[in-house]
Design a protein around this motif. Structure first.
Motif, PDB file in Angstrom:
ATOM      1  N   ALA A   1       0.811  -1.218   0.000  1.00 33.04           N
ATOM      2  CA  ALA A   1       0.000   0.000   0.000  1.00 33.04           C
ATOM      3  C   ALA A   1       0.845   1.269   0.000  1.00 33.04           C
ATOM      4  N   GLU A   2       1.872   1.344   0.829  1.00 29.54           N
ATOM      5  CA  GLU A   2       2.671   2.562   0.909  1.00 29.54           C
ATOM      6  C   GLU A   2       3.347   2.872  -0.419  1.00 29.54           C
ATOM      7  N   GLU A   3       3.852   1.839  -1.088  1.00 27.74           N
ATOM      8  CA  GLU A   3       4.522   2.053  -2.373  1.00 27.74           C
ATOM      9  C   GLU A   3       3.543   2.552  -3.427  1.00 27.74           C
ATOM     10  N   VAL A   4       2.338   1.958  -3.453  1.00 27.35           N
ATOM     11  CA  VAL A   4       1.325   2.413  -4.409  1.00 27.35           C
ATOM     12  C   VAL A   4       0.906   3.846  -4.077  1.00 27.35           C
ATOM     13  N   ALA A   5       0.682   4.123  -2.809  1.00 26.16           N
ATOM     14  CA  ALA A   5       0.256   5.469  -2.406  1.00 26.16           C
ATOM     15  C   ALA A   5       1.273   6.522  -2.828  1.00 26.16           C
TER      16      ALA A   5
ATOM     17  N   GLU B   1      -8.489  -7.438   6.445  1.00 24.27           N
ATOM     18  CA  GLU B   1      -7.674  -8.652   6.369  1.00 24.27           C
ATOM     19  C   GLU B   1      -6.274  -8.247   5.898  1.00 24.27           C
ATOM     20  N   GLU B   2      -5.710  -8.867   4.869  1.00 22.92           N
ATOM     21  CA  GLU B   2      -4.364  -8.483   4.445  1.00 22.92           C
ATOM     22  C   GLU B   2      -4.381  -7.489   3.289  1.00 22.92           C
ATOM     23  N   TRP B   3      -5.575  -6.952   2.957  1.00 21.51           N
ATOM     24  CA  TRP B   3      -5.734  -6.064   1.810  1.00 21.51           C
ATOM     25  C   TRP B   3      -5.903  -4.625   2.258  1.00 21.51           C
ATOM     26  N   ALA B   4      -5.724  -3.700   1.328  1.00 22.01           N
ATOM     27  CA  ALA B   4      -5.761  -2.273   1.673  1.00 22.01           C
ATOM     28  C   ALA B   4      -6.522  -1.483   0.613  1.00 22.01           C
ATOM     29  N   ARG B   5      -7.034  -0.324   1.069  1.00 20.97           N
ATOM     30  CA  ARG B   5      -7.647   0.653   0.160  1.00 20.97           C
ATOM     31  C   ARG B   5      -6.954   1.993   0.375  1.00 20.97           C
ATOM     32  N   ILE B   6      -6.580   2.623  -0.718  1.00 16.12           N
ATOM     33  CA  ILE B   6      -5.971   3.945  -0.709  1.00 16.12           C
ATOM     34  C   ILE B   6      -6.997   4.918  -1.269  1.00 16.12           C
ATOM     35  N   SER B   7      -7.259   6.006  -0.572  1.00 15.74           N
ATOM     36  CA  SER B   7      -8.250   6.955  -1.055  1.00 15.74           C
ATOM     37  C   SER B   7      -7.786   8.364  -0.769  1.00 15.74           C
ATOM     38  N   GLY B   8      -8.453   9.336  -1.410  1.00 22.20           N
ATOM     39  CA  GLY B   8      -8.108  10.723  -1.196  1.00 22.20           C
ATOM     40  C   GLY B   8      -8.873  11.643  -2.102  1.00 22.20           C
ATOM     41  N   ILE B   9      -8.490  12.939  -2.068  1.00 24.94           N
ATOM     42  CA  ILE B   9      -9.140  13.993  -2.837  1.00 24.94           C
ATOM     43  C   ILE B   9      -8.139  14.558  -3.828  1.00 24.94           C
ATOM     44  N   ALA B  10      -8.570  14.699  -5.071  1.00 33.65           N
ATOM     45  CA  ALA B  10      -7.693  15.222  -6.111  1.00 33.65           C
ATOM     46  C   ALA B  10      -7.355  16.688  -5.849  1.00 33.65           C
ATOM     47  N   LYS B  11      -6.080  17.024  -6.033  1.00 34.03           N
ATOM     48  CA  LYS B  11      -5.628  18.393  -5.803  1.00 34.03           C
ATOM     49  C   LYS B  11      -6.097  19.320  -6.936  1.00 34.03           C
TER      50      LYS B  11
END
Length: 293
Positions: A263-267, A283-293
């Motif tokens: 996750a950190e590398e993708v983020a 579990e062992e999966w992640a979601r990365i989310s945010g707001i477009a600049k």
């Protein structure tokens, strides 16, 4: 119809050969099962990835002469002298009925339910998406899909345009439309996914609001209020410049299909264009989310 199953242990170097030998001597199916719960993720295109300790299971008609099968495997190096194996009958069941019984309506967030067509929706006033398990494009049972559905449920999608990048079954696009989105765009490299998405949109009465494209057909100036991409870590990293162009300024973006360890590398590939939220895990999966600049 009764069946016989032959199960033996192999290594990454021998498993594929054993499977080929089983097929050559009449196995109706061959299955590779990780015997030490050590999964391998993201195989290269066209690559068969096998685990270090792999159980190979072949299935035969119950009337097959398994002595001949075992002798054949021993003769051709699929079964070494003294190697243990397990031969067992399988109960004849109504496999379709048993398969259907394993799927129940599932809730994601506060409002959203994913329901198989053969079961009643648990709450008529909830947001109910009718979707049957079928091709392995996404039915809500995998943690990455669940993370994306929960995220969509948390947003106010009223009058919003949503892009489902790597749409698969269309579950995320259809859910967004049922949650109030004005329109949705599904993009996938697989023509079968486009067909599956269209079928699921029609089943849920939202096909008039869903546009579907293969990558080389999508509009060049495509923009959306909300973008979700549930694919894999490798493509998410490689396609970051393209995906970052999709959200409007102030628009929402979510990425999944990513292991917690990735996750950190993708983020980091998105942080220059997206104000990132804390990474969410299931579990062992992640979601990365945010707001477009």
């Amino acid at each position: 119809m009764p069946w016989l199953q032959l199960r033996l242990n192999a290594t990454a170097d021998t498993a594929e050969k054993v499977g080929d030998l089983m097929s050559a001597c009449g196995a109706l199916s061959v299955t590779f099962l990780d015997s030490k719960d050590n999964p391998v993720f993201e195989p290269m295109p066209g690559e068969t990835r096998l685990w270090g300790e792999t159980d190979v299971m072949g299935l035969w008609d119950a009337e097959a002469d398994m002595d001949i099968v075992v002798s054949y495997l021993q003769m051709h190096g699929g079964l070494t002298k003294g190697q243990r194996y397990k031969l067992e009958p399988l109960e004849d069941k109504d496999w379709e009925r048993e398969w259907m019984d394993n799927f129940h309506p599932m809730q994601f967030g506060e409002r959203l339910w994913i329901c198989p067509s053969w079961r009643d929706a648990p709450a008529a006033d909830a947001v109910n998406v009718i979707l049957d398990p079928g091709l392995a494009f996404g039915t809500g049972t995998h943690p990455t899909t669940a993370l994306c559905l929960q995220w969509l449920d948390s947003l106010d999608l009223t009058d919003k345009t949503v892009v489902d990048f790597g749409c698969g079954s269309g579950i995320l696009a259809v859910a967004a439309l049922k949650l109030g989105a004005k329109s949705a765009i599904g993009i996938d490299i697989d023509p079968q996914a486009i067909l599956a998405s269209r079928d699921n949109a029609e089943r849920n009465g939202v096909s008039d609001k869903l546009s579907l494209y293969l990558p080389d057909e999508q509009p060049a100036d495509l923009k959306a209020d909300v973008v979700v991409a549930n694919i894999l870590a490798g493509p998410l990293r490689e396609l970051a410049p393209l995906i970052c162009r999709l959200p409007l300024p102030g628009g929402h973006l979510a990425l999944s299909g990513v292991l917690e360890s990735q996750a950190e590398e993708v983020a980091s590939a998105y942080q220059s264009h997206i104000n990132l939220d804390p990474i969410c895990q299931k579990e062992e999966w992640a979601r990365i989310s945010g707001i477009a600049k």
